[in-house]
Design an enzyme around this catalytic site. Structure first.
Site, PDB file in Angstrom:
ATOM      1  N   ALA A  21       0.843  -1.207   0.000  1.00 52.54           N
ATOM      2  CA  ALA A  21       0.000   0.000   0.000  1.00 52.54           C
ATOM      3  C   ALA A  21       0.870   1.246   0.000  1.00 52.54           C
ATOM      4  N   GLY A  22       1.868   1.236  -0.902  1.00 58.96           N
ATOM      5  CA  GLY A  22       2.662   2.448  -1.131  1.00 58.96           C
ATOM      6  C   GLY A  22       1.966   3.261  -2.210  1.00 58.96           C
ATOM      7  N   ASN A  47      -0.881  -5.140   3.187  1.00 60.78           N
ATOM      8  CA  ASN A  47       0.292  -4.315   3.526  1.00 60.78           C
ATOM      9  C   ASN A  47       0.788  -4.700   4.918  1.00 60.78           C
ATOM     10  N   LYS A  48       2.107  -4.602   5.057  1.00 51.78           N
ATOM     11  CA  LYS A  48       2.776  -4.947   6.311  1.00 51.78           C
ATOM     12  C   LYS A  48       2.236  -4.165   7.499  1.00 51.78           C
ATOM     13  N   VAL A  91       3.910 -10.167   3.267  1.00 46.11           N
ATOM     14  CA  VAL A  91       4.026 -11.146   2.184  1.00 46.11           C
ATOM     15  C   VAL A  91       5.338 -11.910   2.366  1.00 46.11           C
ATOM     16  N   GLU A 178      18.706  15.227  -0.713  1.00 45.43           N
ATOM     17  CA  GLU A 178      17.541  15.698   0.058  1.00 45.43           C
ATOM     18  C   GLU A 178      17.754  15.480   1.566  1.00 45.43           C
ATOM     19  N   ALA A 326       8.074   7.861  -7.329  1.00 44.91           N
ATOM     20  CA  ALA A 326       6.673   7.848  -6.882  1.00 44.91           C
ATOM     21  C   ALA A 326       5.771   8.342  -8.007  1.00 44.91           C
ATOM     22  N   GLN A 327       6.287   9.316  -8.734  1.00 47.17           N
ATOM     23  CA  GLN A 327       5.529   9.870  -9.854  1.00 47.17           C
ATOM     24  C   GLN A 327       5.102   8.760 -10.822  1.00 47.17           C
ATOM     25  N   LYS A 387       7.750  21.902  -4.825  1.00 45.85           N
ATOM     26  CA  LYS A 387       7.926  20.598  -4.175  1.00 45.85           C
ATOM     27  C   LYS A 387       6.743  20.310  -3.239  1.00 45.85           C
TER      28      LYS A 387
HETATM   29  P1  FAD Z   1       6.434   2.185  -1.803  1.00 48.82           P
HETATM   30  O1  FAD Z   1       5.769   3.507  -1.898  1.00 48.82           O
HETATM   31  O2  FAD Z   1       7.774   2.115  -1.181  1.00 48.82           O
HETATM   32  O3  FAD Z   1       5.441   1.193  -1.049  1.00 48.82           O
HETATM   33  C1  FAD Z   1       5.701  -0.173  -0.837  1.00 48.82           C
HETATM   34  C2  FAD Z   1       4.733  -0.676   0.217  1.00 48.82           C
HETATM   35  O4  FAD Z   1       4.855  -2.091   0.322  1.00 48.82           O
HETATM   36  C3  FAD Z   1       4.997  -0.112   1.610  1.00 48.82           C
HETATM   37  O5  FAD Z   1       3.790   0.284   2.202  1.00 48.82           O
HETATM   38  C4  FAD Z   1       5.600  -1.296   2.370  1.00 48.82           C
HETATM   39  O6  FAD Z   1       5.326  -1.277   3.753  1.00 48.82           O
HETATM   40  C5  FAD Z   1       4.908  -2.465   1.690  1.00 48.82           C
HETATM   41  N1  FAD Z   1       5.658  -3.724   1.791  1.00 48.82           N
HETATM   42  C6  FAD Z   1       6.958  -3.926   1.478  1.00 48.82           C
HETATM   43  N2  FAD Z   1       7.274  -5.230   1.657  1.00 48.82           N
HETATM   44  C7  FAD Z   1       6.158  -5.858   2.098  1.00 48.82           C
HETATM   45  C8  FAD Z   1       5.856  -7.194   2.431  1.00 48.82           C
HETATM   46  N3  FAD Z   1       6.759  -8.168   2.353  1.00 48.82           N
HETATM   47  N4  FAD Z   1       4.596  -7.490   2.837  1.00 48.82           N
HETATM   48  C9  FAD Z   1       3.641  -6.522   2.910  1.00 48.82           C
HETATM   49  N5  FAD Z   1       3.878  -5.233   2.582  1.00 48.82           N
HETATM   50  C10 FAD Z   1       5.115  -4.899   2.176  1.00 48.82           C
HETATM   51  N6  FAD Z   1      10.064   9.778  -6.039  1.00 48.82           N
HETATM   52  C11 FAD Z   1       9.479  10.840  -6.630  1.00 48.82           C
HETATM   53  O7  FAD Z   1       8.801  10.683  -7.660  1.00 48.82           O
HETATM   54  N7  FAD Z   1       9.598  12.105  -6.104  1.00 48.82           N
HETATM   55  C12 FAD Z   1      10.270  12.357  -4.966  1.00 48.82           C
HETATM   56  O8  FAD Z   1      10.366  13.500  -4.514  1.00 48.82           O
HETATM   57  C13 FAD Z   1      10.897  11.250  -4.299  1.00 48.82           C
HETATM   58  N8  FAD Z   1      11.551  11.441  -3.137  1.00 48.82           N
HETATM   59  C14 FAD Z   1      12.083  10.350  -2.474  1.00 48.82           C
HETATM   60  C15 FAD Z   1      12.710  10.580  -1.243  1.00 48.82           C
HETATM   61  C16 FAD Z   1      13.257   9.520  -0.557  1.00 48.82           C
HETATM   62  C17 FAD Z   1      13.923   9.773   0.766  1.00 48.82           C
HETATM   63  C18 FAD Z   1      13.189   8.200  -1.104  1.00 48.82           C
HETATM   64  C19 FAD Z   1      13.781   7.043  -0.340  1.00 48.82           C
HETATM   65  C20 FAD Z   1      12.577   7.985  -2.325  1.00 48.82           C
HETATM   66  C21 FAD Z   1      12.010   9.051  -3.031  1.00 48.82           C
HETATM   67  N9  FAD Z   1      11.360   8.874  -4.256  1.00 48.82           N
HETATM   68  C22 FAD Z   1      10.764   9.941  -4.889  1.00 48.82           C
HETATM   69  C23 FAD Z   1      11.195   7.517  -4.834  1.00 48.82           C
HETATM   70  C24 FAD Z   1       9.813   6.974  -4.439  1.00 48.82           C
HETATM   71  O9  FAD Z   1       9.605   7.122  -3.057  1.00 48.82           O
HETATM   72  C25 FAD Z   1       9.643   5.501  -4.825  1.00 48.82           C
HETATM   73  O10 FAD Z   1       9.948   5.348  -6.189  1.00 48.82           O
HETATM   74  C26 FAD Z   1       8.193   5.083  -4.545  1.00 48.82           C
HETATM   75  O11 FAD Z   1       7.944   5.093  -3.153  1.00 48.82           O
HETATM   76  C27 FAD Z   1       7.898   3.695  -5.106  1.00 48.82           C
HETATM   77  O12 FAD Z   1       6.541   3.416  -4.877  1.00 48.82           O
HETATM   78  P2  FAD Z   1       6.056   1.917  -4.669  1.00 48.82           P
HETATM   79  O13 FAD Z   1       4.559   1.955  -4.661  1.00 48.82           O
HETATM   80  O14 FAD Z   1       6.734   1.014  -5.630  1.00 48.82           O
HETATM   81  O15 FAD Z   1       6.590   1.503  -3.234  1.00 48.82           O
HETATM   82  P1  NAD Z   2      20.321   6.736  -7.067  1.00 45.70           P
HETATM   83  O1  NAD Z   2      20.630   5.415  -7.619  1.00 45.70           O
HETATM   84  O2  NAD Z   2      19.565   7.693  -7.906  1.00 45.70           O
HETATM   85  O3  NAD Z   2      21.663   7.472  -6.625  1.00 45.70           O
HETATM   86  C1  NAD Z   2      22.659   6.780  -5.937  1.00 45.70           C
HETATM   87  C2  NAD Z   2      23.983   7.530  -6.025  1.00 45.70           C
HETATM   88  O4  NAD Z   2      24.955   6.789  -5.287  1.00 45.70           O
HETATM   89  C3  NAD Z   2      24.505   7.665  -7.444  1.00 45.70           C
HETATM   90  O5  NAD Z   2      24.880   9.001  -7.646  1.00 45.70           O
HETATM   91  C4  NAD Z   2      25.701   6.712  -7.485  1.00 45.70           C
HETATM   92  O6  NAD Z   2      26.736   7.163  -8.338  1.00 45.70           O
HETATM   93  C5  NAD Z   2      26.157   6.724  -6.039  1.00 45.70           C
HETATM   94  N1  NAD Z   2      26.901   5.526  -5.627  1.00 45.70           N
HETATM   95  C6  NAD Z   2      26.677   4.235  -5.994  1.00 45.70           C
HETATM   96  N2  NAD Z   2      27.566   3.415  -5.389  1.00 45.70           N
HETATM   97  C7  NAD Z   2      28.360   4.197  -4.612  1.00 45.70           C
HETATM   98  C8  NAD Z   2      29.452   3.936  -3.734  1.00 45.70           C
HETATM   99  N3  NAD Z   2      29.922   2.700  -3.526  1.00 45.70           N
HETATM  100  N4  NAD Z   2      30.018   4.974  -3.084  1.00 45.70           N
HETATM  101  C9  NAD Z   2      29.553   6.239  -3.267  1.00 45.70           C
HETATM  102  N5  NAD Z   2      28.534   6.541  -4.100  1.00 45.70           N
HETATM  103  C10 NAD Z   2      27.938   5.538  -4.754  1.00 45.70           C
HETATM  104  O7  NAD Z   2      19.558   6.457  -5.678  1.00 45.70           O
HETATM  105  P2  NAD Z   2      18.632   7.418  -4.819  1.00 45.70           P
HETATM  106  O8  NAD Z   2      19.193   8.786  -4.719  1.00 45.70           O
HETATM  107  O9  NAD Z   2      18.333   6.670  -3.582  1.00 45.70           O
HETATM  108  O10 NAD Z   2      17.295   7.504  -5.687  1.00 45.70           O
HETATM  109  C11 NAD Z   2      16.520   6.330  -5.890  1.00 45.70           C
HETATM  110  C12 NAD Z   2      15.334   6.657  -6.776  1.00 45.70           C
HETATM  111  O11 NAD Z   2      14.425   7.517  -6.080  1.00 45.70           O
HETATM  112  C13 NAD Z   2      15.732   7.391  -8.041  1.00 45.70           C
HETATM  113  O12 NAD Z   2      14.934   6.937  -9.081  1.00 45.70           O
HETATM  114  C14 NAD Z   2      15.425   8.825  -7.738  1.00 45.70           C
HETATM  115  O13 NAD Z   2      15.066   9.547  -8.916  1.00 45.70           O
HETATM  116  C15 NAD Z   2      14.235   8.706  -6.807  1.00 45.70           C
HETATM  117  N6  NAD Z   2      14.220   9.847  -5.889  1.00 45.70           N
HETATM  118  C16 NAD Z   2      13.665  11.002  -6.360  1.00 45.70           C
HETATM  119  C17 NAD Z   2      13.679  12.121  -5.562  1.00 45.70           C
HETATM  120  C18 NAD Z   2      13.067  13.393  -6.088  1.00 45.70           C
HETATM  121  O14 NAD Z   2      12.499  13.380  -7.178  1.00 45.70           O
HETATM  122  N7  NAD Z   2      13.133  14.495  -5.360  1.00 45.70           N
HETATM  123  C19 NAD Z   2      14.221  12.062  -4.275  1.00 45.70           C
HETATM  124  C20 NAD Z   2      14.799  10.867  -3.831  1.00 45.70           C
HETATM  125  C21 NAD Z   2      14.785   9.771  -4.663  1.00 45.70           C
END
Ligand code: FAD
Ligand code: NAD
Length: 413
Positions: A21-22, A47-48, A91, A178, A326-327, A387
């Site tokens: 439920a993400g 969902n967990k 799961v 971030e 997430a987008q 944002k």
């Molecule tokens: P999630 O949203 O991660 O949801 C997965 C769900 O599955 C969770 O509720 C979890 O509890 C559940 N789950 C997992 N395993 C199990 C299991 N075994 N049994 C039951 N339930 C389970 N993307 C953007 O587009 N814009 C951003 O600004 C952005 N910022 C980010 C900032 C951070 C710090 C991080 C870490 C990521 C960011 N991302 C962003 C990436 C984005 O968050 C992910 O791509 C997105 O959450 C993926 O969505 P999802 O539905 O696949 O999984």
């Molecule tokens: P990422 O894979 O995008 O970035 C990981 C970074 O770690 C890369 O720059 C890579 O070169 C570096 N790296 C890899 N191995 C390394 C090592 N051994 N030592 C040092 N550096 C190393 O991962 P992320 O930042 O967690 O993002 C994951 C996903 O979530 C992406 O798709 C990103 O677009 C998305 N995300 C989006 C936003 C946003 O839109 N604001 C915010 C957070 C995450």
């Protein structure tokens, strides 16, 4: 034990099981509950936890700039319980050939399955990371990181161990940047609270590529780097983390002597993979991500859809996968809900999923950001405003105006 779905069971009704439920799973569930009548299908969401968390806000909860309760909400609040049954469980395994899912407390049979279990941290087998580094992956992890950093600062006065005031962030991708944006807001407050001279605090970001935010607009990257450096972050680029130890990290450039940084906190933000459940599901995957068909079905399975961080969709223009976001997960949820509704109504013209990328905004704390939205570059307050609009929009898309008003961000200036 077999789980029972509630109410009268119409055996002719197909059963849709959504795992996770993400962003992707909850979007699928809320769209399906609108699209399908009660008599058309049984819908079960697993969902967990009983809450959804905004993964995209976890860096704030991890740094301690936003309480973790602000980043989560009760899943049942956004479900129509006449149409969707919620099962709080974990799961364990997907038995794709038997069309069933094993849960910690039971099992579920399905006619249609949506796998939306999100991603996991990818450590690339680097020694010590799993044991000694933190990753920003869920609410529990975020809470632990916040408490750990606070503990380091609060106990510094007892032994004056300066490594307690050193924080290393591995990876300068969007997550790393971030998180640093939040950290530079949190650290002065921690120093004030625990009577620490802020000049003793060290914040490093170690990035393997020759640039911060590889692939992002260079002008915006320069803005972010100079902002964070101005707040005390030291970037070490072209250097990969090679090992994590209880004392800190070892990093190094190719052909150079590895260096050690002694650090009380290491946050690994250098990559994501799909959910490991995928790897035992009998579906071909790479780092637990499945290259899905254009209609988001798993290759070889006409009843399994995979979305979000578990799915891999190729951007044909550059022949590389779209980054997991997430987008995209939310857009996939909308598309899968349409496709499953079609299958249930015996329509065969399934929609092909094409992401509609509106832009990317990277926050630098609460009032600063960089981004490209509809091709336009933004920095500072306008980017930060955008944002928050994006964050609020995602709440609105899943839970409507009431969820947005309850959990949204309205501190625009
Ligand atoms: P999630 O949203 O991660 O949801 C997965 C769900 O599955 C969770 O509720 C979890 O509890 C559940 N789950 C997992 N395993 C199990 C299991 N075994 N049994 C039951 N339930 C389970 N993307 C953007 O587009 N814009 C951003 O600004 C952005 N910022 C980010 C900032 C951070 C710090 C991080 C870490 C990521 C960011 N991302 C962003 C990436 C984005 O968050 C992910 O791509 C997105 O959450 C993926 O969505 P999802 O539905 O696949 O999984
Ligand atoms: P990422 O894979 O995008 O970035 C990981 C970074 O770690 C890369 O720059 C890579 O070169 C570096 N790296 C890899 N191995 C390394 C090592 N051994 N030592 C040092 N550096 C190393 O991962 P992320 O930042 O967690 O993002 C994951 C996903 O979530 C992406 O798709 C990103 O677009 C998305 N995300 C989006 C936003 C946003 O839109 N604001 C915010 C957070 C995450």
């Amino acid at each position: 034990m077999k789980l029972q779905t509630k109410g009268k069971i119409n055996l002719l009704k197909p059963k849709i099981v959504i795992l996770g439920a993400g962003y992707g799973g909850l979007m699928t569930a809320t769209k399906l509950q609108k699209a399908l009548g009660v008599n058309e299908a049984d819908i079960v969401l697993v969902n967990k936890n009983d809450y959804h968390y905004e993964t995209t806000w976890l860096h704030e909860a991890s740094a301690g700039t936003l309480h973790h309760d602000r980043v989560r909400y009760d899943i049942k609040n956004v479900l129509d319980r006449n149409k969707v049954e919620f099962v709080q469980d974990t799961v364990i395994e997907i038995k794709s050939e038997e069309k069933k899912v094993l849960l910690e407390k039971g099992e579920l049979a399905y006619d249609y399955l949506v796998i939306a279990l999100g991603g996991e941290s990818e450590t690339f087998g680097i020694k010590g990371l799993k044991e000694h580094a933190f990753s920003i992956v869920n609410v529990n992890a975020a809470r632990t990181i916040r408490e750990h950093i606070e503990y380091q600062f609060s106990t510094y006065s007892m032994d004056q161990d300066e490594s307690k005031l050193t924080i290393v962030v591995g990876g300068a991708g969007f997550t790393g940047i971030e998180f640093l944006g939040e950290l530079v807001e949190r650290v002065p407050k921690l120093c004030q609270e625990y009577d620490i001279d802020q000049s003793k605090v060290k914040m490093y970001c170690v990035e393997a590529s020759p640039t911060v935010l590889p692939g992002f607009d260079p002008e915006l990257v320069k803005y972010a780097v100079s902002f964070l450096e101005g707040k005390g972050v030291e970037f070490i680029i072209s250097s990969a983390i090679k090992e994590c130890t209880p004392e800190g990290i070892i990093h190094g450039k190719a052909d150079e002597e590895p260096q050690e940084i002694k650090a009380g906190t290491v946050v690994w933000a250098a990559g994501v993979r799909g959910n490991s459940i995928i790897e035992t599901a009998g579906i071909e995957s790479m780092r637990a991500r499945v290259k899905v068909e254009p209609d988001l079905r798993a290759p070889g399975f006409d009843n399994i859809f995979i979305i979000g961080d578990c799915a891999l969709v190729i951007n044909e223009e550059i022949n590389r996968p779209y980054p997991p976001t997430a987008q995209i997960a939310m857009q996939q949820g909308i598309s899968v809900a349409k496709n499953i509704s079609k299958l249930i109504r015996n329509q065969s013209d399934l929609e092909k999923f094409v992401p509609d990328i509106k832009g990317t905004v990277c926050s630098l704390g609460d009032h600063n950001a960089i981004g490209v939205v509809y091709g336009k570059k933004l920095v500072g307050t306008p980017a930060s405003f955008m944002k928050k609009v994006i964050d609020n929009r995602s709440l609105f898309m899943i839970g409507g105006i009431s969820l947005m008003l309850k959990k949204g961000k309205f501190n625009f200036i």
